[in-house]
Motif scaffolding. Sequence first.
Motif, mmCIF file in Angstrom:
data_model
loop_
_atom_site.group_PDB
_atom_site.id
_atom_site.type_symbol
_atom_site.label_atom_id
_atom_site.label_comp_id
_atom_site.label_asym_id
_atom_site.label_seq_id
_atom_site.Cartn_x
_atom_site.Cartn_y
_atom_site.Cartn_z
ATOM 1 N N LEU A 168 1.400 -5.578 3.513
ATOM 2 C CA LEU A 168 1.972 -5.746 4.845
ATOM 3 C C LEU A 168 0.918 -6.091 5.887
ATOM 4 N N SER A 169 1.379 -6.791 6.918
ATOM 5 C CA SER A 169 0.637 -6.940 8.169
ATOM 6 C C SER A 169 1.561 -6.445 9.265
ATOM 7 N N VAL A 170 1.052 -5.564 10.097
ATOM 8 C CA VAL A 170 1.825 -5.034 11.215
ATOM 9 C C VAL A 170 1.154 -5.500 12.498
ATOM 10 N N MET A 216 -3.112 -5.633 18.513
ATOM 11 C CA MET A 216 -3.560 -4.855 17.377
ATOM 12 C C MET A 216 -2.783 -5.283 16.142
ATOM 13 N N GLN A 217 -3.496 -5.644 15.119
ATOM 14 C CA GLN A 217 -2.864 -5.979 13.849
ATOM 15 C C GLN A 217 -3.481 -5.117 12.762
ATOM 16 N N TYR A 218 -2.630 -4.627 11.882
ATOM 17 C CA TYR A 218 -3.054 -3.763 10.792
ATOM 18 C C TYR A 218 -2.571 -4.369 9.486
ATOM 19 N N ASN A 219 -3.442 -4.369 8.499
ATOM 20 C CA ASN A 219 -3.125 -4.933 7.192
ATOM 21 C C ASN A 219 -3.361 -3.870 6.136
ATOM 22 N N GLY A 220 -2.405 -3.730 5.229
ATOM 23 C CA GLY A 220 -2.577 -2.750 4.171
ATOM 24 C C GLY A 220 -1.422 -2.765 3.199
ATOM 25 N N THR A 221 -1.537 -1.917 2.221
ATOM 26 C CA THR A 221 -0.515 -1.772 1.193
ATOM 27 C C THR A 221 0.484 -0.709 1.624
ATOM 28 N N ALA A 222 1.759 -0.989 1.415
ATOM 29 C CA ALA A 222 2.811 -0.036 1.759
ATOM 30 C C ALA A 222 2.759 1.156 0.811
ATOM 31 N N ARG A 223 2.779 2.340 1.390
ATOM 32 C CA ARG A 223 2.878 3.594 0.635
ATOM 33 C C ARG A 223 4.204 4.222 1.037
ATOM 34 N N LYS A 224 5.220 3.971 0.226
ATOM 35 C CA LYS A 224 6.599 4.304 0.580
ATOM 36 C C LYS A 224 6.948 5.731 0.186
ATOM 37 N N ILE A 252 6.375 -7.356 11.623
ATOM 38 C CA ILE A 252 5.849 -6.847 10.356
ATOM 39 C C ILE A 252 6.054 -7.948 9.328
ATOM 40 N N THR A 253 4.973 -8.389 8.721
ATOM 41 C CA THR A 253 5.055 -9.425 7.693
ATOM 42 C C THR A 253 4.818 -8.778 6.342
ATOM 43 N N ASN A 254 5.778 -8.985 5.444
ATOM 44 C CA ASN A 254 5.640 -8.506 4.078
ATOM 45 C C ASN A 254 5.136 -9.689 3.259
ATOM 46 N N ILE A 305 -2.268 14.062 12.151
ATOM 47 C CA ILE A 305 -3.714 14.080 11.907
ATOM 48 C C ILE A 305 -3.986 13.882 10.416
ATOM 49 N N ALA A 306 -3.166 14.490 9.559
ATOM 50 C CA ALA A 306 -3.338 14.340 8.109
ATOM 51 C C ALA A 306 -3.134 12.888 7.684
ATOM 52 N N ILE A 307 -2.136 12.234 8.253
ATOM 53 C CA ILE A 307 -1.873 10.830 7.910
ATOM 54 C C ILE A 307 -3.054 9.964 8.340
ATOM 55 N N LEU A 308 -3.527 10.179 9.560
ATOM 56 C CA LEU A 308 -4.703 9.439 10.030
ATOM 57 C C LEU A 308 -5.926 9.754 9.172
ATOM 58 N N GLY A 309 -6.103 11.019 8.845
ATOM 59 C CA GLY A 309 -7.247 11.435 8.036
ATOM 60 C C GLY A 309 -7.223 10.869 6.631
ATOM 61 N N ALA A 310 -6.027 10.552 6.143
ATOM 62 C CA ALA A 310 -5.896 9.932 4.821
ATOM 63 C C ALA A 310 -6.204 8.439 4.872
ATOM 64 N N GLY A 311 -6.390 7.910 6.085
ATOM 65 C CA GLY A 311 -6.754 6.503 6.223
ATOM 66 C C GLY A 311 -5.615 5.575 6.588
ATOM 67 N N MET A 312 -4.472 6.142 6.953
ATOM 68 C CA MET A 312 -3.308 5.322 7.301
ATOM 69 C C MET A 312 -3.097 5.353 8.813
ATOM 70 N N PRO A 313 -3.383 4.255 9.511
ATOM 71 C CA PRO A 313 -3.273 4.247 10.966
ATOM 72 C C PRO A 313 -1.864 3.987 11.492
ATOM 73 N N VAL A 314 -0.955 3.581 10.597
ATOM 74 C CA VAL A 314 0.388 3.174 11.007
ATOM 75 C C VAL A 314 1.418 3.792 10.071
ATOM 76 N N VAL A 315 2.520 4.256 10.670
ATOM 77 C CA VAL A 315 3.695 4.647 9.894
ATOM 78 C C VAL A 315 4.859 3.811 10.400
#
Length: 167
Positions: free
Chosen positions: A118-120, A1-9, A127-129, A72-82
């Motif tokens: 990022l890619s996780v 499983m690989q996830y790509n997205g922008t970091a929300r710090k 984790i690739t930045n 559930i809120a984090i997933l519902g906001a569209g973020m599959p990874v923390v």
Amino acid sequence: MQYNGTARKVGDHIDTDAIIPARFLVTTDPAQLGANCMEGLEHGWVSRVQQGDIMVGGKNFGCGSSREHAPIAILGAGMPVVVAHSFARIFYRNGFNMGLILIEIGDDADRIHDGDVLSVDVENGRITNHTTGDVISCPPLPPFMHDILDKGGLVPYVRERLAAGDA
């Protein structure tokens, strides 16, 4: 499983009331909870989030009460990874139970900044930045955790096993 997205710090000691304040706990609908994700930290925080973004936390992410609504809120906001320095233990368990991928990286969390791309790679523990060129190693998740996550969390996983007569 690989996830790509922008970091929300976010910072250290983000508690579950910051993730989803109690006034929004009138539903378990992921979309409704997601629309109010991090509302206890900053009004409108979630408006910056795009589907697939990756939340990056500091120390003790998810501390506070043990509400399942927070992952559930984090997933519902569209973020599959923390990705975080560390997680509160009950949040860590609840997160996986709800199907949220959680990765602890210790002090390496300081190498990721808000807005980094990022890619996780969960399977290979990497984790690739893409913004900085950094590659952070992290322990890959064990196979049984992949099985739980692939099913969308612990309850769907157990239901499927029971239906198949495996449990």
